[in-house]
Motif scaffolding. Sequence first.
Motif, PDB file in Angstrom:
ATOM      1  N   LEU A   1      -0.269   7.986  12.605  1.00 26.73           N
ATOM      2  CA  LEU A   1      -1.631   7.524  12.335  1.00 26.73           C
ATOM      3  C   LEU A   1      -2.265   8.338  11.208  1.00 26.73           C
ATOM      4  CD1 LEU A   1      -3.113   6.977  15.922  1.00 26.73           C
ATOM      5  CD2 LEU A   1      -2.468   5.220  14.269  1.00 26.73           C
ATOM      6  N   PRO A   2      -3.016   7.677  10.323  1.00 30.61           N
ATOM      7  CA  PRO A   2      -3.702   8.392   9.234  1.00 30.61           C
ATOM      8  C   PRO A   2      -4.936   9.110   9.767  1.00 30.61           C
ATOM      9  CG  PRO A   2      -4.224   6.066   9.115  1.00 30.61           C
ATOM     10  CD  PRO A   2      -3.240   6.215  10.243  1.00 30.61           C
ATOM     11  N   ARG A   3      -4.714  10.228  10.427  1.00 33.87           N
ATOM     12  CA  ARG A   3      -5.808  10.896  11.134  1.00 33.87           C
ATOM     13  C   ARG A   3      -6.912  11.378  10.194  1.00 33.87           C
ATOM     14  NH1 ARG A   3      -1.243  12.344  14.141  1.00 33.87           N
ATOM     15  NH2 ARG A   3      -0.808  14.125  12.799  1.00 33.87           N
ATOM     16  N   ARG A   4      -6.532  11.813   8.996  1.00 35.79           N
ATOM     17  CA  ARG A   4      -7.560  12.315   8.077  1.00 35.79           C
ATOM     18  C   ARG A   4      -8.518  11.203   7.657  1.00 35.79           C
ATOM     19  NH1 ARG A   4      -4.426  16.419   3.856  1.00 35.79           N
ATOM     20  NH2 ARG A   4      -3.830  17.999   5.408  1.00 35.79           N
ATOM     21  N   ALA A   5      -7.964  10.065   7.284  1.00 37.25           N
ATOM     22  CA  ALA A   5      -8.817   8.958   6.843  1.00 37.25           C
ATOM     23  C   ALA A   5      -9.680   8.446   7.988  1.00 37.25           C
ATOM     24  CB  ALA A   5      -7.953   7.825   6.290  1.00 37.25           C
ATOM     25  N   LEU A   6      -9.086   8.286   9.158  1.00 42.26           N
ATOM     26  CA  LEU A   6      -9.847   7.813  10.312  1.00 42.26           C
ATOM     27  C   LEU A   6     -10.915   8.827  10.704  1.00 42.26           C
ATOM     28  CD1 LEU A   6      -6.904   6.379  12.455  1.00 42.26           C
ATOM     29  CD2 LEU A   6      -8.649   5.057  11.238  1.00 42.26           C
ATOM     30  N   GLY A   7     -10.539  10.100  10.695  1.00 42.81           N
ATOM     31  CA  GLY A   7     -11.503  11.138  11.043  1.00 42.81           C
ATOM     32  C   GLY A   7     -12.645  11.223  10.051  1.00 42.81           C
ATOM     33  N   ALA A   8     -12.328  11.053   8.758  1.00 40.66           N
ATOM     34  CA  ALA A   8     -13.379  11.096   7.741  1.00 40.66           C
ATOM     35  C   ALA A   8     -14.357   9.944   7.915  1.00 40.66           C
ATOM     36  CB  ALA A   8     -12.753  11.055   6.345  1.00 40.66           C
ATOM     37  N   GLY A   9     -13.835   8.744   8.168  1.00 33.44           N
ATOM     38  CA  GLY A   9     -14.711   7.600   8.391  1.00 33.44           C
ATOM     39  C   GLY A   9     -15.589   7.780   9.611  1.00 33.44           C
ATOM     40  N   ALA A  10     -14.996   8.282  10.697  1.00 39.22           N
ATOM     41  CA  ALA A  10     -15.759   8.491  11.929  1.00 39.22           C
ATOM     42  C   ALA A  10     -16.819   9.572  11.738  1.00 39.22           C
ATOM     43  CB  ALA A  10     -14.812   8.861  13.068  1.00 39.22           C
TER      44      ALA A  10
ATOM     45  N   LEU B   1      -5.241   2.291   8.266  1.00 37.82           N
ATOM     46  CA  LEU B   1      -4.516   2.324   9.536  1.00 37.82           C
ATOM     47  C   LEU B   1      -3.046   1.939   9.397  1.00 37.82           C
ATOM     48  CD1 LEU B   1      -4.802   2.795  12.595  1.00 37.82           C
ATOM     49  CD2 LEU B   1      -5.300   0.355  12.839  1.00 37.82           C
ATOM     50  N   LEU B   2      -2.735   1.012   8.508  1.00 33.28           N
ATOM     51  CA  LEU B   2      -1.357   0.536   8.380  1.00 33.28           C
ATOM     52  C   LEU B   2      -0.571   1.248   7.282  1.00 33.28           C
ATOM     53  CD1 LEU B   2      -1.857  -3.317   8.862  1.00 33.28           C
ATOM     54  CD2 LEU B   2      -1.437  -1.537  10.573  1.00 33.28           C
ATOM     55  N   ASP B   3      -1.155   2.253   6.656  1.00 32.93           N
ATOM     56  CA  ASP B   3      -0.418   3.022   5.658  1.00 32.93           C
ATOM     57  C   ASP B   3       0.824   3.637   6.295  1.00 32.93           C
ATOM     58  OD1 ASP B   3      -2.356   2.374   3.885  1.00 32.93           O
ATOM     59  OD2 ASP B   3      -2.932   4.424   3.380  1.00 32.93           O
ATOM     60  N   ASP B   4       1.951   3.521   5.622  1.00 30.62           N
ATOM     61  CA  ASP B   4       3.222   4.016   6.153  1.00 30.62           C
ATOM     62  C   ASP B   4       4.043   4.607   5.009  1.00 30.62           C
ATOM     63  OD1 ASP B   4       5.508   4.574   7.514  1.00 30.62           O
ATOM     64  OD2 ASP B   4       6.042   2.493   7.956  1.00 30.62           O
ATOM     65  N   PRO B   5       3.953   5.933   4.791  1.00 32.75           N
ATOM     66  CA  PRO B   5       4.711   6.541   3.698  1.00 32.75           C
ATOM     67  C   PRO B   5       6.210   6.294   3.793  1.00 32.75           C
ATOM     68  CG  PRO B   5       3.098   8.078   4.594  1.00 32.75           C
ATOM     69  CD  PRO B   5       3.133   6.902   5.524  1.00 32.75           C
ATOM     70  N   ALA B   6       6.713   6.050   5.015  1.00 31.23           N
ATOM     71  CA  ALA B   6       8.152   5.825   5.216  1.00 31.23           C
ATOM     72  C   ALA B   6       8.482   4.340   5.310  1.00 31.23           C
ATOM     73  CB  ALA B   6       8.610   6.550   6.467  1.00 31.23           C
ATOM     74  N   ARG B   7       7.701   3.507   4.636  1.00 29.65           N
ATOM     75  CA  ARG B   7       7.884   2.060   4.782  1.00 29.65           C
ATOM     76  C   ARG B   7       9.292   1.596   4.405  1.00 29.65           C
ATOM     77  NH1 ARG B   7       4.276  -2.797   1.941  1.00 29.65           N
ATOM     78  NH2 ARG B   7       5.387  -4.509   2.965  1.00 29.65           N
TER      79      ARG B   7
END
Length: 227
Positions: free
Chosen positions: A19-28, A68-74
């Motif tokens: 999960l992209p915790r940094r982006a989600l945490g920043a938005g929250a 949310l759907l970002d996946d560096p290992a896509r």
Amino acid sequence: MRVTTGVLGQLVRPVLRALPRRALGAGAAAGLLLAALPRLLSDEPDPWTALLVLRGAALALALGLTFLLDDPAREATVAVPTRRMLRAALRTALVAPLAALWWTAVVLLIPAQVRPPVGGLTLEAGAAAVVALAASAAAVRLTEEAEPGQRVAIALLAASMAAALLLPTEWGLFATPKQKWWAPGHEHWAFVLAGAALVWAACGPEPVRRRLGGFALPRRLRSTPAH
């Protein structure tokens, strides 16, 4: 691959780590800060400011959800037996309860005497979140970019600003509770939510690609001309 409770249990830990915790945490965090502003800046906050900060908080979380759907290992995960739709749904399911608790906290930060109707604002926040998820799913479906979240967030922010400035007032999407367009506006928000949910579902499956022996061809091989 047959989906069972055991399979889902095995997926929870790696999906949670991804999960992209940094982006989600920043938005929250940005949303909570906005919701706290009426109490911090004024002893007598007004309803107009309360409405603005609640809408701003909903947008802040929606911008976080675009990642949310970002996946560096896509390139690697495209070959795993578990379908992308299931992995995306699991990501959403893990985040949804936290988002609901976050929205409750945001609403309670607004003083009760100036708090706008919670039902209508919750519908707006839900529609914004689903639009963000649909846009992110569309970006993943239509491109091969592993982390489209930043581009989607910029596009969503620009679209939100354009909508606030350009959409007819009588549509009611940004009406205030005392305006006659408040109720029709939330009917329109319901349509937005439903339409975004359909787009989100339609973009869930893996993109159609040329395959070799049942596996997706690597990008460099798909782009190599035949001799």
